[in-house]
Design a protein around this motif. Structure first.
Motif, PDB file in Angstrom:
ATOM      1  N   SER A 183       0.822  -1.225   0.000  1.00  0.00           N
ATOM      2  CA  SER A 183       0.000   0.000   0.000  1.00  0.00           C
ATOM      3  C   SER A 183       0.848   1.264   0.000  1.00  0.00           C
ATOM      4  O   SER A 183       2.019   1.252   0.401  1.00  0.00           O
ATOM      5  CB  SER A 183      -0.926   0.010   1.220  1.00  0.00           C
ATOM      6  OG  SER A 183      -1.988  -0.897   1.043  1.00  0.00           O
ATOM      7  N   ARG A 184       0.230   2.350  -0.454  1.00  0.00           N
ATOM      8  CA  ARG A 184       0.889   3.658  -0.482  1.00  0.00           C
ATOM      9  C   ARG A 184       0.019   4.684   0.232  1.00  0.00           C
ATOM     10  O   ARG A 184      -1.206   4.663   0.126  1.00  0.00           O
ATOM     11  CB  ARG A 184       1.123   4.109  -1.928  1.00  0.00           C
ATOM     12  CG  ARG A 184       2.074   3.221  -2.706  1.00  0.00           C
ATOM     13  CD  ARG A 184       2.257   3.727  -4.120  1.00  0.00           C
ATOM     14  NE  ARG A 184       3.087   2.823  -4.921  1.00  0.00           N
ATOM     15  CZ  ARG A 184       3.279   2.947  -6.232  1.00  0.00           C
ATOM     16  NH1 ARG A 184       2.697   3.951  -6.884  1.00  0.00           N
ATOM     17  NH2 ARG A 184       4.041   2.090  -6.881  1.00  0.00           N
ATOM     18  N   GLU A 185       0.669   5.583   0.914  1.00  0.00           N
ATOM     19  CA  GLU A 185      -0.036   6.604   1.691  1.00  0.00           C
ATOM     20  C   GLU A 185      -0.974   7.419   0.807  1.00  0.00           C
ATOM     21  O   GLU A 185      -0.602   7.871  -0.280  1.00  0.00           O
ATOM     22  CB  GLU A 185       0.974   7.536   2.363  1.00  0.00           C
ATOM     23  CG  GLU A 185       0.337   8.607   3.235  1.00  0.00           C
ATOM     24  CD  GLU A 185       1.358   9.492   3.911  1.00  0.00           C
ATOM     25  OE1 GLU A 185       0.941  10.424   4.616  1.00  0.00           O
ATOM     26  OE2 GLU A 185       2.568   9.260   3.719  1.00  0.00           O
ATOM     27  N   GLY A 186      -2.226   7.582   1.264  1.00  0.00           N
ATOM     28  CA  GLY A 186      -3.179   8.419   0.558  1.00  0.00           C
ATOM     29  C   GLY A 186      -3.712   7.830  -0.730  1.00  0.00           C
ATOM     30  O   GLY A 186      -4.370   8.534  -1.504  1.00  0.00           O
ATOM     31  N   LYS A 187      -3.441   6.539  -0.969  1.00  0.00           N
ATOM     32  CA  LYS A 187      -3.868   5.897  -2.223  1.00  0.00           C
ATOM     33  C   LYS A 187      -4.754   4.693  -1.918  1.00  0.00           C
ATOM     34  O   LYS A 187      -4.616   4.040  -0.882  1.00  0.00           O
ATOM     35  CB  LYS A 187      -2.658   5.396  -3.023  1.00  0.00           C
ATOM     36  CG  LYS A 187      -1.612   6.445  -3.317  1.00  0.00           C
ATOM     37  CD  LYS A 187      -1.956   7.260  -4.535  1.00  0.00           C
ATOM     38  CE  LYS A 187      -0.784   8.154  -4.935  1.00  0.00           C
ATOM     39  NZ  LYS A 187      -1.110   8.990  -6.085  1.00  0.00           N
ATOM     40  N   LEU A 188      -5.643   4.395  -2.848  1.00  0.00           N
ATOM     41  CA  LEU A 188      -6.333   3.118  -2.870  1.00  0.00           C
ATOM     42  C   LEU A 188      -5.691   2.272  -3.958  1.00  0.00           C
ATOM     43  O   LEU A 188      -5.248   2.791  -4.985  1.00  0.00           O
ATOM     44  CB  LEU A 188      -7.824   3.301  -3.152  1.00  0.00           C
ATOM     45  CG  LEU A 188      -8.636   3.946  -2.017  1.00  0.00           C
ATOM     46  CD1 LEU A 188     -10.021   4.325  -2.516  1.00  0.00           C
ATOM     47  CD2 LEU A 188      -8.737   3.008  -0.821  1.00  0.00           C
ATOM     48  N   MET A 189      -5.652   0.986  -3.728  1.00  0.00           N
ATOM     49  CA  MET A 189      -5.012   0.064  -4.651  1.00  0.00           C
ATOM     50  C   MET A 189      -6.075  -0.678  -5.456  1.00  0.00           C
ATOM     51  O   MET A 189      -7.063  -1.144  -4.891  1.00  0.00           O
ATOM     52  CB  MET A 189      -4.188  -0.939  -3.827  1.00  0.00           C
ATOM     53  CG  MET A 189      -3.431  -1.969  -4.624  1.00  0.00           C
ATOM     54  SD  MET A 189      -2.716  -3.231  -3.523  1.00  0.00           S
ATOM     55  CE  MET A 189      -1.599  -2.256  -2.521  1.00  0.00           C
ATOM     56  N   ILE A 190      -5.889  -0.767  -6.755  1.00  0.00           N
ATOM     57  CA  ILE A 190      -6.710  -1.664  -7.571  1.00  0.00           C
ATOM     58  C   ILE A 190      -5.864  -2.910  -7.794  1.00  0.00           C
ATOM     59  O   ILE A 190      -4.882  -2.888  -8.543  1.00  0.00           O
ATOM     60  CB  ILE A 190      -7.115  -1.020  -8.903  1.00  0.00           C
ATOM     61  CG1 ILE A 190      -7.859   0.285  -8.644  1.00  0.00           C
ATOM     62  CG2 ILE A 190      -7.986  -1.973  -9.714  1.00  0.00           C
ATOM     63  CD1 ILE A 190      -8.086   1.110  -9.881  1.00  0.00           C
ATOM     64  N   LEU A 191      -6.230  -3.958  -7.093  1.00  0.00           N
ATOM     65  CA  LEU A 191      -5.400  -5.156  -7.013  1.00  0.00           C
ATOM     66  C   LEU A 191      -5.991  -6.263  -7.875  1.00  0.00           C
ATOM     67  O   LEU A 191      -7.150  -6.648  -7.709  1.00  0.00           O
ATOM     68  CB  LEU A 191      -5.321  -5.587  -5.544  1.00  0.00           C
ATOM     69  CG  LEU A 191      -4.554  -6.840  -5.166  1.00  0.00           C
ATOM     70  CD1 LEU A 191      -3.192  -6.889  -5.824  1.00  0.00           C
ATOM     71  CD2 LEU A 191      -4.404  -6.891  -3.646  1.00  0.00           C
ATOM     72  N   ASP A 192      -5.195  -6.739  -8.812  1.00  0.00           N
ATOM     73  CA  ASP A 192      -5.604  -7.797  -9.732  1.00  0.00           C
ATOM     74  C   ASP A 192      -4.904  -9.086  -9.304  1.00  0.00           C
ATOM     75  O   ASP A 192      -3.691  -9.232  -9.472  1.00  0.00           O
ATOM     76  CB  ASP A 192      -5.201  -7.422 -11.169  1.00  0.00           C
ATOM     77  CG  ASP A 192      -5.689  -8.432 -12.203  1.00  0.00           C
ATOM     78  OD1 ASP A 192      -5.857  -9.615 -11.847  1.00  0.00           O
ATOM     79  OD2 ASP A 192      -5.891  -8.043 -13.368  1.00  0.00           O
TER      80      ASP A 192
END
Length: 388
Positions: A183-192
């Motif tokens: 994960s990255r600060e302030g981001k949402l992840m689109i995980l495939d």
């Protein structure tokens, strides 16, 4: 580094020194996670949208010159000790996670010496924010750094997943460990999960906030309906493959294929999977357009699917979702995590968070005589480690 995290590392390091008489030489940490949408898709190679939160597990460690291993749980005021190469049976569930990590790491990278460690965490347990994955990822990062193992991040999260499979007997996917590490600060992840790859989308929520409400219903996934769902979807895939040679995996299944499944229950399971993957992509589009009303509708649709098609909800989760949706300043709500307990996640206007929290708390206490806990988390970076 996050200032909250720095404070927790300092206090855990002090506890280590108190217990073992010297300062640790290495610190590792891993966060818990929320999952905006895309539930029960990871082990079916689908899509999800997680992010790490400002709750962590911290491991302070110092190698020893001998073969002895001593791990202290600061939270449980408990200690696990054994000698490498000798028979040992872990006791409580926290010991199974720790012993599993150490054993799997040792089998791959050959621990030549023991160590002392303290583990502390403030990731809520049994609430659907992945305290177990945080333990695994933090400890595996600590071992990788302490023993200079040639291990990339993806290998690390896969080894953590093996702990769940082999020591907890839970056939879990990679969502929790992957989110905790990447994960990255302030981001949402689109995980495939089919590609084991991730993109990131800015989580600029404008006037909206993610609010988690804990049912306080604790669920044990091991030996539960979780593994049953894994079998049901796998069986359905095999049947579809036998009837349509163009289908090689879950991601090849479309809504049209659902009628090829003879078992009506398995039809529902696959319908959830297909539509949930679509909802993840639609949620990413809604976020990019700052269309929070649409994002809320997708959350609610996800809950209805998890409740009716995947059947992993419970009365307490349904009550919290239904109660949240009564309020005009809540755009959407759903259960989050494995199900059968844990928490809900709701999209709420920032200027109404206090009203929302009070209403939900009062109604839940009236219905179940349980005091729910509500949290508004910050999105933070994934796991890390450093030598002192």
């Amino acid at each position: 580094m996050n200032t909250e995290l720095e404070k927790y590392i300092q206090s855990t390091s002090s506890y280590f020194e108190e217990k073992y008489g010297a300062a640790p030489t290495l610190v590792a940490y891993a966060p818990g996670r929320i999952n905006i949408i895309g539930e029960h898709t990871d082990y079916n190679l689908g899509l999800s949208m997680p992010a790490a939160i400002n709750r962590w597990v911290i491991v302070c460690l110092r190698p020893r010159p001998d073969q002895n291993i001593s791990v202290t749980s600061q939270n449980y005021h408990d200690k696990m000790e054994y000698t490498l190469g000798q028979d040992f049976t872990p006791g409580d569930s926290w010991e199974k996670y720790v012993y599993g990590c150490i054993t799997i790491f040792n089998n791959q990278y050959n621990l030549n010496k023991g160590f002392e460690a303290v583990i502390w965490g403030n990731v809520p347990i049994g609430s659907g924010v992945s305290s177990s994955a945080a333990i695994e990822v933090a400890l595996m990062n600590a071992l990788r750094a302490a023993y200079a193992a040639d291990m990339d991040d993806l290998t690390l999260v896969k080894m953590c997943q093996r702990v769940e499979h082999e020591y907890l007997k839970v056939n879990s996917g990679l969502l929790d460990q992957y989110a905790s590490q990447f994960s990255r600060e302030g981001k949402l992840m689109i995980l495939d999960f089919n590609q084991l790859s991730s993109d990131y989308v800015d989580a600029d929520m404008k006037d909206w906030a993610w609010i988690l409400a804990d049912t306080k219903v604790k669920r044990e996934l091991a030996g539960s309906k979780y593994s049953e769902r894994v079998r049901e979807t796998a069986d359905a895939l095999q049947e579809v493959k036998s009837k349509d040679s163009s289908v090689q995996g879950f991601r090849d299944i479309t809504e049209e294929h659902i009628t090829l499944i003879s078992d009506s229950v398995q039809q529902k399971r696959i319908r959830h999977l297909v539509l949930e993957n679509q909802r993840v992509l639609q949620a990413a589009e809604a976020l990019s357009q700052k269309n929070f009303e649409e994002l809320g509708k997708l959350l609610t649709a996800s809950h209805q699917s998890l409740r009716d098609d995947y059947e992993v909800s419970c009365p307490e989760l349904d009550f919290l979702v239904d109660t949240a949706l009564q309020l005009p300043y809540c755009a959407g709500s759903r259960m989050m995590g494995g199900g059968f307990g844990g928490c809900t996640i709701s999209l709420v206007r920032k200027d109404a968070v206090h009203k929302f929290s009070n209403f939900l708390t009062d109604e839940y206490a009236r219905e179940y005589d349980i005091v729910t806990e509500l949290n508004n988390y910050q999105l933070v970076d994934g796991a890390g480690s450093y030598k002192i």
